[in-house]
Design a protein around this motif. Structure first.
Motif: not given
Length: 125
Positions: A2-5, A116-125
């Motif tokens: 997983v790429q973390i941004r 918590f550590e952020v391991v995945q995230q998403a934002s609107p496209k």
């Protein structure tokens, strides 16, 4: 893999493999203190926004079934959060509120810090 941004809005070359950390302060707030708590956050000195490593803040009011507010903050790393805790946050909470040197009484009856550590995230496209 997983790429973390990194932080939202960061250039794409800065958005790789840099996990942010999330700190959630769970505040137990009696009904009669809700307005006091919200006013204190609204009138805070905004020191967190200019802190090195700060990425996001939200104060979440409970809707039903609990008396716990969530204070959500997101940081570049734990070191940035700790620097804020030991500096600007500590200074802000040592201030006085009622005049004549009297310290403000806490609006919350209790507090717990979740990390918590952020391991995945998403934002609107």
């Amino acid at each position: 893999m997983v790429q973390i941004r990194g932080p939202i809005g960061a250039p794409s070359d800065e958005r790789c493999h840099v996990p942010s950390v999330v700190k959630i302060n769970v505040l137990t707030v009696p009904d009669e203190q809700r307005e006091v708590l919200e006013k204190r956050f609204a009138s805070r000195a905004h020191t967190v926004e200019s802190s090195d490593g700060f990425e996001w803040f939200e104060l979440l009011r409970p809707v039903e079934g609990t008396d716990q507010y969530l204070v959500y903050t997101r940081w570049r790393d734990d070191a940035a959060f700790q620097a804020w805790m030991e500096g600007p946050m500590k200074a802000a909470h040592q201030g006085t509120g009622g005049g004549e040197g009297e310290k403000q009484r806490p609006a919350a009856a209790g507090s717990t810090l979740w990390s918590f550590e952020v391991v995945q995230q998403a934002s609107p496209k």
